[in-house]
Design an enzyme around this catalytic site. Structure first.
Site, PDB file in Angstrom:
ATOM      1  N   ASP A 118       0.832  -1.206   0.000  1.00 52.36           N
ATOM      2  CA  ASP A 118       0.000   0.000   0.000  1.00 52.36           C
ATOM      3  C   ASP A 118       0.870   1.261   0.000  1.00 52.36           C
ATOM      4  O   ASP A 118       2.111   1.176   0.035  1.00 52.36           O
ATOM      5  CB  ASP A 118      -0.919  -0.061   1.240  1.00 52.36           C
ATOM      6  CG  ASP A 118      -2.291   0.549   0.986  1.00 52.36           C
ATOM      7  OD1 ASP A 118      -2.438   1.334   0.034  1.00 52.36           O
ATOM      8  OD2 ASP A 118      -3.208   0.244   1.776  1.00 52.36           O
ATOM      9  N   ASP A 173      -9.969   3.746  -3.760  1.00 54.61           N
ATOM     10  CA  ASP A 173     -10.695   2.538  -3.346  1.00 54.61           C
ATOM     11  C   ASP A 173     -12.100   2.427  -3.946  1.00 54.61           C
ATOM     12  O   ASP A 173     -12.834   3.409  -4.048  1.00 54.61           O
ATOM     13  CB  ASP A 173     -10.830   2.503  -1.823  1.00 54.61           C
ATOM     14  CG  ASP A 173      -9.509   2.179  -1.144  1.00 54.61           C
ATOM     15  OD1 ASP A 173      -8.464   2.176  -1.829  1.00 54.61           O
ATOM     16  OD2 ASP A 173      -9.533   1.935   0.074  1.00 54.61           O
TER      17      ASP A 173
END
Ligand code: GAL
Length: 348
Positions: A118, A173
């Site tokens: 990430d 997202d």
């Protein structure tokens, strides 16, 4: 193809969840349909020991990750794990900055098969430089590990991703709404030239079965991801899914489009307001075509065969309904439900 904990469970991960999910992947038929990676997302890790080795949360993973990997492997599945390129993960667990080599060695020793990295708490860092460190660390770790770059499209990872990882997120997202899913999915047009076998654009994990969309909308989600040659990471609770969810996640003809060995990502060939036509060329010379209705109310959409380079006659199969439609001259018109798709396989 696989599953990831984040969309449904967020930080509520444990070895019990991973074991039960792996069991459900086998017993539900998802494994037989092609799903194999069981991926733990954020929140499995809590600290580093005196030697800097990453430490799993012992209350949630009392057996440790290595024993969990062994269990998952015994079921014929693979285990994925998550870290972050910055100082901390998005949920403020220890990140891998300056521990890239050490962490990839640890994961390899545990038997991990997939790592998602990430991009939280990475201010001032260059993703192209940082992700290359993980690539090199994985190459030296002594175990094949799929490398998933998750930096939300920052600095156009499709331009350098193929030289660095196996897949790279292209956007922020996803969410379990038709609006968020479609904003992401339909924005992938133009990225097709960067994708191919072993190096894929990643429009984020699936929301199928999480409850925020209806059947037609989840068919659009899954069908669009298949046309995009996207990684298929289920994000629902596999232990309790309905027959309808399972039917969407395991439709073999839709999965065959996604996994087609030619590996060409589809693109848009027509748009009229909220109505879109997408096409993906397949290895056997046929084409997958999606007639999408992003608007309100059912509408007819016409596919002109010459728009996809075909002369008449043309044979059509409906992949969601799993039935032959017959042979058509010059065009086909299908009725597409609100927010739905008619997904076709088109051949001569
Ligand atoms: C986000 C990432 C999500 C999930 C989450 C975990 O940055 O895009 O997929 O991994 O972090 O905190």
């Amino acid at each position: 193809m696989g599953w990831n904990s984040w969309n449904k469970f967020a930080c509520d991960v444990s070895e019990r969840l991973i074991r039960e999910t792996a069991d459900a992947m086998v017993s539900s038929g998802l494994q037989a349909a092609g799903y194999q990676y069981v991926n733990i997302d954020d929140c499995w890790q809590v600290s580093r020991d005196a030697g800097g080795t990453i430490v799993a949360d012992s209350s949630r993973f009392p057996s440790g990750i290595r024993a969990l990997a062994d269990d998952v492997h015994r079921k014929g599945l693979k285990l994925g794990i998550y870290t972050d390129a910055g100082t901390l993960t998005c949920e403020k667990r220890p990140g891998s900055l300056n521990h890239e080599t050490q962490d990839m060695k640890t994961y390899a020793a545990w038997g991990v098969d997939y790592v998602k990295v990430d991009w939280c708490h990475a201010e001032g860092l260059d993703p192209e430089v940082q992700y290359a460190k993980f690539r090199d660390a994985i190459a030296g770790a002594g175990r094949p590990i799929v490398f998933s770059i998750c930096n939300w499209g920052v600095k156009a990872p499709w331009r350098w991703g193929a030289a660095t990882g196996n897949l790279w997120r292209t956007t922020g997202d996803i969410g379990d709404t038709f609006d968020r899913m479609s904003v992401i999915g339909f924005s992938q047009n133009g990225l097709e030239k960067f994708s191919g076998p072993g190096h894929w654009n990643d429009p984020d994990m699936l929301e199928v079965g999480n409850g925020g969309m209806n059947r037609n909308e989840y068919r659009t989600h899954m069908g669009l991801w298949a046309l995009l040659a996207a990684p298929l990471l289920a994000g629902n609770d596999l232990r309790t899914m309905t027959a309808e969810t399972k039917e969407i996640l395991t439709n073999p003809e839709v999965i065959a489009v996604d996994q087609d060995k030619r590996g060409v990502q589809g693109h848009r060939v027509g748009q009229e307001g909220p109505l879109e036509v997408w096409v993906r060329p397949l290895a056997d010379g046929s084409q997958a075509v999606g007639l999408f209705n992003r608007g309100e109310g059912a509408t007819n959409i016409t596919l002109e065969f010459k728009a996809i380079g075909l002369s008449s006659p043309v044979k059509l199969r409906d992949l969601w309904e799993r039935k032959e439609l017959g042979t058509f001259q010059s065009s086909y018109t299908g009725e597409v439900p609100q927010h739905g798709v008619v997904l076709l396989r088109v051949s001569k």
